[in-house]
Design a protein around this motif. Structure first.
Motif, PDB file in Angstrom:
ATOM      1  N   LEU A 161       0.932  -0.796  -0.256  1.00  0.00           N
ATOM      2  CA  LEU A 161      -0.146  -0.070  -0.084  1.00  0.00           C
ATOM      3  C   LEU A 161       0.975   1.321   0.348  1.00  0.00           C
ATOM      4  O   LEU A 161       0.530   2.349  -0.734  1.00  0.00           O
ATOM      5  CB  LEU A 161      -0.453   0.293   1.435  1.00  0.00           C
ATOM      6  N   PHE A 162       2.116   1.085   0.875  1.00  0.00           N
ATOM      7  CA  PHE A 162       3.009   2.365   1.212  1.00  0.00           C
ATOM      8  C   PHE A 162       3.492   2.533  -0.701  1.00  0.00           C
ATOM      9  O   PHE A 162       3.543   3.637  -1.175  1.00  0.00           O
ATOM     10  CB  PHE A 162       3.739   1.870   1.498  1.00  0.00           C
ATOM     11  N   VAL A 163       4.019   1.604  -1.088  1.00  0.00           N
ATOM     12  CA  VAL A 163       4.302   1.771  -2.153  1.00  0.00           C
ATOM     13  C   VAL A 163       3.505   2.331  -3.729  1.00  0.00           C
ATOM     14  O   VAL A 163       3.747   3.145  -4.357  1.00  0.00           O
ATOM     15  CB  VAL A 163       5.011   0.419  -2.946  1.00  0.00           C
ATOM     16  N   THR A 164       2.018   1.826  -3.540  1.00  0.00           N
ATOM     17  CA  THR A 164       1.446   1.977  -4.798  1.00  0.00           C
ATOM     18  C   THR A 164       1.416   3.372  -3.778  1.00  0.00           C
ATOM     19  O   THR A 164       1.163   4.050  -5.351  1.00  0.00           O
ATOM     20  CB  THR A 164       0.412   1.630  -4.300  1.00  0.00           C
ATOM     21  N   ASN A 165       0.619   4.686  -2.743  1.00  0.00           N
ATOM     22  CA  ASN A 165       0.454   5.614  -2.661  1.00  0.00           C
ATOM     23  C   ASN A 165       1.862   6.631  -2.470  1.00  0.00           C
ATOM     24  O   ASN A 165       1.540   7.988  -2.908  1.00  0.00           O
ATOM     25  CB  ASN A 165       0.267   5.440  -0.945  1.00  0.00           C
ATOM     26  N   THR A 166       3.009   5.599  -3.337  1.00  0.00           N
ATOM     27  CA  THR A 166       3.851   7.227  -3.421  1.00  0.00           C
ATOM     28  C   THR A 166       3.810   7.423  -4.971  1.00  0.00           C
ATOM     29  O   THR A 166       4.533   7.945  -5.382  1.00  0.00           O
ATOM     30  CB  THR A 166       5.680   6.260  -3.634  1.00  0.00           C
TER      31      THR A 166
ATOM     32  N   PRO B 242       1.618   8.564  -7.174  1.00  0.00           N
ATOM     33  CA  PRO B 242       1.307  10.166  -7.724  1.00  0.00           C
ATOM     34  C   PRO B 242       2.635  11.222  -7.495  1.00  0.00           C
ATOM     35  O   PRO B 242       2.720  11.792  -8.372  1.00  0.00           O
ATOM     36  CB  PRO B 242      -0.062  10.079  -6.784  1.00  0.00           C
ATOM     37  N   ASN B 243       2.786  10.711  -6.007  1.00  0.00           N
ATOM     38  CA  ASN B 243       3.933  12.110  -5.820  1.00  0.00           C
ATOM     39  C   ASN B 243       5.093  11.576  -7.002  1.00  0.00           C
ATOM     40  O   ASN B 243       5.520  12.519  -7.427  1.00  0.00           O
ATOM     41  CB  ASN B 243       4.085  11.415  -4.423  1.00  0.00           C
ATOM     42  N   LEU B 244       5.445  10.618  -7.224  1.00  0.00           N
ATOM     43  CA  LEU B 244       6.726  10.179  -7.827  1.00  0.00           C
ATOM     44  C   LEU B 244       6.228  11.042  -9.698  1.00  0.00           C
ATOM     45  O   LEU B 244       6.679  11.935  -9.753  1.00  0.00           O
ATOM     46  CB  LEU B 244       7.140   8.727  -7.510  1.00  0.00           C
ATOM     47  N   ILE B 245       5.143  10.854  -9.780  1.00  0.00           N
ATOM     48  CA  ILE B 245       4.938  11.520 -11.457  1.00  0.00           C
ATOM     49  C   ILE B 245       5.044  12.498 -11.339  1.00  0.00           C
ATOM     50  O   ILE B 245       5.215  13.493 -12.079  1.00  0.00           O
ATOM     51  CB  ILE B 245       3.611  10.916 -11.699  1.00  0.00           C
TER      52      ILE B 245
ATOM     53  N   LYS C 179       0.518   1.948 -16.365  1.00  0.00           N
ATOM     54  CA  LYS C 179      -0.710   2.999 -16.544  1.00  0.00           C
ATOM     55  C   LYS C 179      -1.692   3.914 -15.047  1.00  0.00           C
ATOM     56  O   LYS C 179      -1.662   4.248 -14.875  1.00  0.00           O
ATOM     57  CB  LYS C 179      -1.275   2.195 -16.997  1.00  0.00           C
ATOM     58  N   THR C 180      -1.401   2.854 -13.801  1.00  0.00           N
ATOM     59  CA  THR C 180      -1.789   3.745 -13.513  1.00  0.00           C
ATOM     60  C   THR C 180      -1.736   3.070 -11.205  1.00  0.00           C
ATOM     61  O   THR C 180      -0.082   1.889 -12.046  1.00  0.00           O
ATOM     62  CB  THR C 180      -3.625   2.412 -12.349  1.00  0.00           C
TER      63      THR C 180
ATOM     64  N   ASN D 127      -2.001   1.204  -9.067  1.00  0.00           N
ATOM     65  CA  ASN D 127      -2.445  -0.188  -8.218  1.00  0.00           C
ATOM     66  C   ASN D 127      -0.997  -1.015  -9.406  1.00  0.00           C
ATOM     67  O   ASN D 127      -0.963  -2.217  -8.830  1.00  0.00           O
ATOM     68  CB  ASN D 127      -3.680  -0.717  -9.144  1.00  0.00           C
ATOM     69  N   ASP D 128      -0.503  -0.492 -10.780  1.00  0.00           N
ATOM     70  CA  ASP D 128       0.254  -0.945 -11.383  1.00  0.00           C
ATOM     71  C   ASP D 128       1.562  -0.848 -10.766  1.00  0.00           C
ATOM     72  O   ASP D 128       2.841  -1.854 -11.181  1.00  0.00           O
ATOM     73  CB  ASP D 128       0.447  -0.849 -12.379  1.00  0.00           C
ATOM     74  N   PHE D 129       1.956   0.062 -10.425  1.00  0.00           N
ATOM     75  CA  PHE D 129       3.146   0.551  -9.711  1.00  0.00           C
ATOM     76  C   PHE D 129       3.892  -1.239  -9.351  1.00  0.00           C
ATOM     77  O   PHE D 129       5.058  -0.796  -9.145  1.00  0.00           O
ATOM     78  CB  PHE D 129       3.566   1.653  -8.948  1.00  0.00           C
ATOM     79  N   TYR D 130       3.543  -1.438  -7.800  1.00  0.00           N
ATOM     80  CA  TYR D 130       4.000  -2.518  -7.257  1.00  0.00           C
ATOM     81  C   TYR D 130       4.456  -3.505  -7.351  1.00  0.00           C
ATOM     82  O   TYR D 130       5.858  -4.289  -7.853  1.00  0.00           O
ATOM     83  CB  TYR D 130       3.323  -3.155  -6.292  1.00  0.00           C
TER      84      TYR D 130
END
Length: 270
Positions: free
Chosen positions: A30-35, A37-40, A105-106, A108-111
């Protein structure tokens, strides 16, 4: 018929430990997923320094994964200990994340994307078609003395724990406590699992599974570890490995079968 008392207690303990580990993994994911938008946002702003600092916070799980793959390659003689270390891949991963994060793309795909990129970097150095395929093909023929000697060599060479970077304090990143629950999951396998549990300690079980995994072909070992240690499902692993769910399922079943056969050959064949 009721299960033996120590089996019941063991199962309860394992279940509680697995729940705790599962919860910690969910929190990490969850932490990785939520980072994302901030990285983008930081990438769009051109703030690479802040971008890198944020990436640093999500890389411990990747460091552990890279270490495990490199340690195995070194122990198998694929290349020398001094040729690569985890930081070589981590530094390259920084560049890959910054240059290619728009591929995701989203959030949720980042992890999964992080594991996919890491696998691609590792695959450039480690050939998947390893010489150890012979072990898997002949697993039925390995005897107790041969398996004992194999584990002795495995332990002497470093016990599968040639850490090349600092040990992480967070135990959730250092979870390789393989149990019988990872291998014996069908109803008709319970009796053998109970026999193994009566005869062997938890440490013996962990060491045996780790030793067999070490000798399996890379693809088989990689799928088993992603499924067991990273708690990814078959579809997610298929995305990481650019393959089909059916192939991942077959690789996972082959790995479990090899471990099951090795237990039987080592401890229950006269």
């Amino acid at each position: 018929m009721f299960a033996p008392l120590h089996i019941t207690y063991l199962s309860t303990y394992i279940m509680q430990a697995n729940v705790s580990y599962y919860q910690s993994k969910k929190e990490v994911r969850l932490f990785v997923t939520n980072t994302f938008p901030n990285l983008i946002h930081l990438k769009k702003e051109g703030d690479q320094d802040s971008f890198n600092k944020l990436v640093l916070k999500i890389l411990p799980l990747i460091r552990k994964y890279v270490n495990g793959q490199l340690n195995t390659a070194i122990k198998k003689g694929h290349f020398s200990k001094d040729k690569y270390n985890a930081n070589d891949f981590i530094n390259q991963l920084f560049i890959e994340i910054y240059d290619n994060i728009e591929e995701v793309k989203t959030k949720n795909d980042f992890y999964l994307w992080l594991f996919k990129k890491t696998n691609e970097l590792l695959d450039d150095r480690i050939v998947e078609e390893e010489f150890d395929n012979l072990f898997f093909k002949n697993i039925d023929d390995y005897s107790k003395p041969e398996l004992d000697e194999m584990e002795e060599k495995f332990s002497t060479d470093g016990g599968g724990d040639l850490l090349m970077i600092e040990e992480l304090d967070d135990k959730s990143y250092n979870h390789n406590d393989y149990t019988l629950n990872h291998v014996f999951i069908e109803d008709d396998q319970i009796a053998l699992a109970e026999k193994i549990d009566k005869q062997l300690s938890a440490e013996q079980i962990q060491n045996h599974i780790a030793m067999v995994l070490h000798n399996l072909p890379f693809a088989m070992r990689n799928v088993f570890e992603l499924y067991t240690n990273e708690l990814l499902d078959l579809e997610e692993i298929a995305k990481i490995r650019n393959t089909t769910v059916e192939e991942v399922d077959q690789l996972l079943n082959n790995a479990k079968k090899a471990i099951q056969v090795s237990f039987f050959n080592r401890y229950f064949v006269n």
